[in-house]
Motif scaffolding. Structure first.
Motif, PDB file in Angstrom:
ATOM      1  N   UNK A   1       3.435  -7.378  -3.785  1.00 56.52           N
ATOM      2  CA  UNK A   1       3.118  -6.368  -2.772  1.00 56.52           C
ATOM      3  C   UNK A   1       3.874  -5.076  -3.055  1.00 56.52           C
ATOM      4  N   UNK A   2       5.154  -5.197  -3.386  1.00 53.30           N
ATOM      5  CA  UNK A   2       5.987  -4.009  -3.634  1.00 53.30           C
ATOM      6  C   UNK A   2       5.456  -3.184  -4.800  1.00 53.30           C
ATOM      7  N   UNK A   3       4.931  -3.839  -5.798  1.00 50.62           N
ATOM      8  CA  UNK A   3       4.436  -3.124  -6.978  1.00 50.62           C
ATOM      9  C   UNK A   3       2.925  -2.881  -6.948  1.00 50.62           C
ATOM     10  N   UNK A   4       2.322  -3.101  -5.808  1.00 49.80           N
ATOM     11  CA  UNK A   4       0.876  -2.921  -5.689  1.00 49.80           C
ATOM     12  C   UNK A   4       0.545  -1.456  -5.410  1.00 49.80           C
ATOM     13  N   UNK A   5      -0.354  -0.898  -6.181  1.00 51.91           N
ATOM     14  CA  UNK A   5      -0.728   0.514  -6.029  1.00 51.91           C
ATOM     15  C   UNK A   5      -1.331   0.811  -4.664  1.00 51.91           C
ATOM     16  N   UNK A   6      -2.001  -0.177  -4.060  1.00 50.93           N
ATOM     17  CA  UNK A   6      -2.629   0.041  -2.760  1.00 50.93           C
ATOM     18  C   UNK A   6      -1.605   0.263  -1.653  1.00 50.93           C
ATOM     19  N   UNK A   7      -0.441  -0.329  -1.800  1.00 49.93           N
ATOM     20  CA  UNK A   7       0.628  -0.120  -0.825  1.00 49.93           C
ATOM     21  C   UNK A   7       1.014   1.355  -0.775  1.00 49.93           C
ATOM     22  N   UNK A   8       1.195   1.948  -1.919  1.00 49.89           N
ATOM     23  CA  UNK A   8       1.631   3.345  -1.993  1.00 49.89           C
ATOM     24  C   UNK A   8       0.496   4.310  -1.656  1.00 49.89           C
ATOM     25  N   UNK A   9      -0.694   3.973  -2.085  1.00 47.13           N
ATOM     26  CA  UNK A   9      -1.847   4.801  -1.752  1.00 47.13           C
ATOM     27  C   UNK A   9      -2.070   4.814  -0.240  1.00 47.13           C
ATOM     28  N   UNK A  10      -2.006   3.651   0.379  1.00 54.09           N
ATOM     29  CA  UNK A  10      -2.146   3.561   1.827  1.00 54.09           C
ATOM     30  C   UNK A  10      -1.049   4.333   2.540  1.00 54.09           C
ATOM     31  N   UNK A  11       0.181   4.208   2.060  1.00 47.90           N
ATOM     32  CA  UNK A  11       1.304   4.926   2.666  1.00 47.90           C
ATOM     33  C   UNK A  11       1.150   6.429   2.570  1.00 47.90           C
ATOM     34  N   UNK A  12       0.730   6.910   1.426  1.00 51.32           N
ATOM     35  CA  UNK A  12       0.533   8.359   1.239  1.00 51.32           C
ATOM     36  C   UNK A  12      -0.569   8.875   2.162  1.00 51.32           C
ATOM     37  N   UNK A  13      -1.649   8.133   2.256  1.00 58.23           N
ATOM     38  CA  UNK A  13      -2.755   8.557   3.130  1.00 58.23           C
ATOM     39  C   UNK A  13      -2.306   8.548   4.589  1.00 58.23           C
ATOM     40  N   UNK A  14      -1.512   7.551   4.981  1.00 59.31           N
ATOM     41  CA  UNK A  14      -0.984   7.525   6.351  1.00 59.31           C
ATOM     42  C   UNK A  14      -0.130   8.759   6.636  1.00 59.31           C
ATOM     43  N   UNK A  15       0.706   9.126   5.693  1.00 59.08           N
ATOM     44  CA  UNK A  15       1.567  10.305   5.872  1.00 59.08           C
ATOM     45  C   UNK A  15       0.719  11.567   6.008  1.00 59.08           C
ATOM     46  N   UNK A  16      -0.291  11.705   5.168  1.00 63.88           N
ATOM     47  CA  UNK A  16      -1.173  12.869   5.265  1.00 63.88           C
ATOM     48  C   UNK A  16      -1.908  12.893   6.602  1.00 63.88           C
ATOM     49  N   UNK A  17      -2.337  11.737   7.050  1.00 63.37           N
ATOM     50  CA  UNK A  17      -2.997  11.638   8.345  1.00 63.37           C
ATOM     51  C   UNK A  17      -2.042  12.041   9.473  1.00 63.37           C
ATOM     52  N   UNK A  18      -0.803  11.597   9.374  1.00 64.04           N
ATOM     53  CA  UNK A  18       0.197  11.949  10.392  1.00 64.04           C
ATOM     54  C   UNK A  18       0.462  13.454  10.401  1.00 64.04           C
ATOM     55  N   UNK A  19       0.470  14.083   9.242  1.00 66.02           N
ATOM     56  CA  UNK A  19       0.675  15.528   9.172  1.00 66.02           C
ATOM     57  C   UNK A  19      -0.481  16.281   9.825  1.00 66.02           C
ATOM     58  N   UNK A  20      -1.691  15.797   9.614  1.00 64.11           N
ATOM     59  CA  UNK A  20      -2.845  16.401  10.293  1.00 64.11           C
ATOM     60  C   UNK A  20      -2.698  16.233  11.799  1.00 64.11           C
ATOM     61  N   UNK A  21      -2.243  15.056  12.223  1.00 64.96           N
ATOM     62  CA  UNK A  21      -2.036  14.785  13.647  1.00 64.96           C
ATOM     63  C   UNK A  21      -1.035  15.778  14.239  1.00 64.96           C
ATOM     64  N   UNK A  22       0.061  15.992  13.574  1.00 61.52           N
ATOM     65  CA  UNK A  22       1.084  16.935  14.056  1.00 61.52           C
ATOM     66  C   UNK A  22       0.503  18.337  14.146  1.00 61.52           C
ATOM     67  N   UNK A  23      -0.253  18.719  13.147  1.00 63.82           N
ATOM     68  CA  UNK A  23      -0.856  20.051  13.143  1.00 63.82           C
ATOM     69  C   UNK A  23      -1.813  20.217  14.326  1.00 63.82           C
ATOM     70  N   UNK A  24      -2.681  19.237  14.534  1.00 61.02           N
ATOM     71  CA  UNK A  24      -3.657  19.317  15.622  1.00 61.02           C
ATOM     72  C   UNK A  24      -2.958  19.343  16.981  1.00 61.02           C
ATOM     73  N   UNK A  25      -1.867  18.597  17.101  1.00 63.74           N
ATOM     74  CA  UNK A  25      -1.137  18.562  18.372  1.00 63.74           C
ATOM     75  C   UNK A  25      -0.530  19.914  18.739  1.00 63.74           C
ATOM     76  N   UNK A  26      -0.394  20.797  17.778  1.00 64.22           N
ATOM     77  CA  UNK A  26       0.095  22.144  18.074  1.00 64.22           C
ATOM     78  C   UNK A  26      -0.927  22.932  18.885  1.00 64.22           C
TER      79      UNK A  26
END
Length: 109
Positions: A34-59
């Protein structure tokens, strides 16, 4: 103003996509895999980008509007689970998500 609602749709799409990648990463049985699985990191990066959009919209939009609209994620999740994981979507699931979406719309109005 419509721009922010489009961003919410994109944000929810990304959140569901990130969850799909994390599900794929979790299919490995050993923690090392799991730690070395590319999907773990891809999912994490997409979550972070989604959270940044959320913060922006909340402004620009009220929290009481943005949060209920994040329930759109449930629609994307059903589509992804059927399309990519082959899961069965029952009438109960569709009805449940429909009721959640109707509730979100009522809150936003």
């Amino acid at each position: 103003m419509i721009y922010y609602y489009i961003l919410i749709v994109i944000m929810t799409f990304m959140g569901a996509l990130a969850s799909l990648f994390l599900k794929k990463a979790a299919s490995n049985v050993e923690i090392k895999q799991i730690i070395f699985n590319k999907y773990l990191y891809l999912g994490g990066i997409i979550y972070i980008l989604s959270a940044l959009i959320n913060v922006y919209v909340l402004r620009f939009l009220d929290y009481s509007v943005v949060l209920p609209l994040t329930s759109l994620t449930y629609i994307w999740t059903m589509v992804f689970s059927r399309a990519f994981l082959g899961e069965k979507i029952s009438v109960k699931k569709v009805a449940g998500v429909g009721l959640i979406i109707m509730g979100a719309v009522l809150v936003v109005l």
